[in-house]
Scaffold this motif. Structure first.
Motif, mmCIF file in Angstrom:
data_model
loop_
_atom_site.group_PDB
_atom_site.id
_atom_site.type_symbol
_atom_site.label_atom_id
_atom_site.label_comp_id
_atom_site.label_asym_id
_atom_site.label_seq_id
_atom_site.Cartn_x
_atom_site.Cartn_y
_atom_site.Cartn_z
ATOM 1 N N ARG A 148 15.243 -7.844 -4.933
ATOM 2 C CA ARG A 148 14.517 -6.575 -4.837
ATOM 3 C C ARG A 148 15.376 -5.409 -5.344
ATOM 4 O O ARG A 148 14.896 -4.508 -6.042
ATOM 5 N N ASP A 207 8.357 -7.756 -0.803
ATOM 6 C CA ASP A 207 8.226 -7.143 0.520
ATOM 7 C C ASP A 207 7.320 -7.981 1.427
ATOM 8 O O ASP A 207 7.575 -8.125 2.627
ATOM 9 N N PHE A 253 6.341 -3.762 -12.070
ATOM 10 C CA PHE A 253 7.329 -3.881 -10.991
ATOM 11 C C PHE A 253 6.786 -3.247 -9.712
ATOM 12 O O PHE A 253 6.895 -3.802 -8.622
ATOM 13 N N GLU A 254 6.211 -2.037 -9.875
ATOM 14 C CA GLU A 254 5.788 -1.241 -8.724
ATOM 15 C C GLU A 254 4.557 -1.835 -8.037
ATOM 16 O O GLU A 254 4.448 -1.795 -6.815
ATOM 17 N N SER A 255 3.641 -2.393 -8.836
ATOM 18 C CA SER A 255 2.364 -2.839 -8.272
ATOM 19 C C SER A 255 2.349 -4.311 -7.881
ATOM 20 O O SER A 255 1.516 -4.728 -7.079
ATOM 21 N N GLN A 289 14.507 -2.918 -8.584
ATOM 22 C CA GLN A 289 14.455 -1.456 -8.523
ATOM 23 C C GLN A 289 15.379 -0.835 -9.579
ATOM 24 O O GLN A 289 15.055 0.195 -10.188
ATOM 25 N N GLN A 334 13.771 -1.303 -12.947
ATOM 26 C CA GLN A 334 12.560 -0.501 -13.079
ATOM 27 C C GLN A 334 12.821 0.841 -13.764
ATOM 28 O O GLN A 334 11.972 1.368 -14.483
ATOM 29 N N SER A 362 7.368 -1.047 -15.930
ATOM 30 C CA SER A 362 7.744 -0.423 -14.661
ATOM 31 C C SER A 362 6.570 -0.433 -13.671
ATOM 32 O O SER A 362 6.748 -0.649 -12.477
ATOM 33 N N GLU A 363 5.361 -0.210 -14.215
ATOM 34 C CA GLU A 363 4.165 -0.236 -13.357
ATOM 35 C C GLU A 363 3.956 -1.631 -12.778
ATOM 36 O O GLU A 363 3.538 -1.791 -11.626
ATOM 37 N N ILE A 417 7.673 -6.023 -6.700
ATOM 38 C CA ILE A 417 8.336 -5.515 -5.486
ATOM 39 C C ILE A 417 7.447 -5.699 -4.248
ATOM 40 O O ILE A 417 7.937 -6.143 -3.203
ATOM 41 N N PRO A 418 6.119 -5.395 -4.318
ATOM 42 C CA PRO A 418 5.272 -5.647 -3.146
ATOM 43 C C PRO A 418 5.244 -7.105 -2.708
ATOM 44 O O PRO A 418 5.196 -7.403 -1.509
#
Length: 412
Positions: free
Chosen positions: A214, A241, A232-234, A218, A221, A229-230, A237-238
């Motif tokens: 993780r 988590d 990674f974010e959507s 980041q 990203q 990058s989007e 990484i989720p």
């Protein structure tokens, strides 16, 4: 005789009949009283409250002979004494006669099998156990005349059973005594211990690498193109988590935790703590939540970790939400005081839980949902147990009811 005297005589006869009826009902054994002159008999069965009067065939009884038969055996008075003693035994103890009819059922058996103890006396053993006759060990002993010693039972009621036969003076079976060491709770404890060992391995082997991955995601990203990058974010990484949350939930089930608690007044907790979360969730999904506090519980105090207890009710709400189908979701939260416990019931109007899976819904990773992890109810049950409480469930086609019992706090 005038009408007044006749009325008094009828009243007196009515009172006498009632007294005799109640007297017979108090007898701790069965009896049959036959009167050939009248052609009627009085029959009182053990376990039944009132005697029954009905006609019988006179020719079967010698004419002009009053016949009183006490149909109990010598063991019935002993059972009346034993029943008060064996109710304190933590194992199942059941006595049956030679026909498989229950003559004694102790309190622990009734509790674990969810039946009314008094109603079981006089019924067949199959009505208590709710399994086929060929699987009932007491009936096997009756058929074969052989006692069972320390036999393991592997059906839904797991444990060790023993049977003993009591004969009368003529060598006929008078009673079969079945004792059953109920081990479901021990089996569940072993599951929890196994879960703890697995969880420790998971935490060591998976959690640390996930945290590392993780961190690198980041870092990357910030150096990649916006489209990546989007992603990674959507997504990436989720998902990491989510995996971390599953591990955290599993650890909460498997390992005892030190729960930081504080004291809440019951109405304050439900109105100002839990209500803030649940009411907003219900509003979001067009649901309805009703609260009902018994007057005795309103001023009660409970010592809990507020965040953890809120998590329990959120988990229950989400389960209800998934079970509602097309119905308008209605939740009813009710409190009452039973001795030194606060009992909270959480009921919904969903389509209920299939009886075949009801015993397994608190097992870790057991789920019927495609996207579920099967940890929500397991975590909830563990949280309640960490508060020295108890969590139970019942369900029907009209909805599901979760019952939570928590100790009432006492200020020193």
């Amino acid at each position: 005789m005038n009408n007044f005297s006749k009325k008094n005589e009828l009243e007196t006869l009515k009172i006498e009949n009632q007294l005799y009826k109640e007297l017979i009902s108090q007898l701790p054994y069965s009896l049959v009283y036959q009167n050939p002159q009248l052609g009627y008999q009085v029959e009182k069965k053990k376990g039944k409250q009132f005697p029954v009067i009905h006609p019988y065939q006179k020719e079967l009884v010698e004419e002009k002979q009053l016949n009183l038969t006490i149909t109990s055996d010598l063991f019935e008075p002993v059972e009346n004494i034993l029943s008060k003693i064996i109710d304190h035994v933590p194992h199942h103890i059941v006595f049956t006669d030679k026909n498989g009819i229950i003559t004694l059922c102790n309190l622990q058996a009734a509790r674990d099998l969810h039946v009314d103890q008094k109603e079981m006396v006089g019924k067949h053993i199959r009505e208590l156990l709710q399994i086929p006759d060929e699987k009932i060990i007491i009936l096997e002993t009756l058929r074969t005349g052989k006692e069972i010693i320390d036999q393991e039972v592997l059906d839904r009621n797991y444990g060790i059973i023993n049977t003993r036969i009591i004969y009368d003076a003529h060598g006929s079976i008078q009673r079969v005594v079945g004792t059953f060491q109920f081990l479901n709770r021990i089996k569940n404890a072993e599951k929890q211990a196994l879960a703890g060992r697995i969880a420790a391995g998971i935490a060591h082997e998976v959690r640390n690498p996930l945290t590392t991955v993780r961190g690198y995601l980041q870092l990357l990203q910030m150096k990649v193109e916006p489209e990546i990058s989007e992603l990674f974010e959507s997504l990436l990484i989720p998902e990491i988590d989510r995996a971390n949350k599953i591990i955290s939930d599993f650890l909460r089930i498997a390992k005892p935790s030190q729960t930081k608690t504080q004291i809440f007044q019951v109405t304050d907790f439900f109105n100002n703590q839990l209500g803030n979360f649940l009411n907003s969730e219900a509003h979001l999904y067009n649901g309805e939540i009703n609260y009902e506090f018994c007057p005795k519980s309103e001023t009660c105090l409970i010592e809990v970790n507020g965040d953890e207890l809120i998590q329990v009710f959120i988990n229950l709400f989400r389960n209800s939400l998934q079970a509602k189908q097309d119905e308008h979701l209605k939740i009813h939260i009710k409190t009452k005081v039973v001795k030194d416990l606060l009992v909270i019931t959480f009921s919904d109007n969903g389509n209920g839980i299939n009886p075949s899976i009801l015993p397994y819904i608190f097992d870790p990773f057991f789920t019927t949902k495609d996207e579920g992890t099967g940890l929500g109810l397991s975590v909830s049950k563990k949280i309640i147990e960490n508060h020295n409480g108890l969590m139970e469930v019942s369900s029907s086609k009209d909805g599901t009811v979760f019952s939570i019992s928590l100790p009432i706090a006492k200020l020193s």
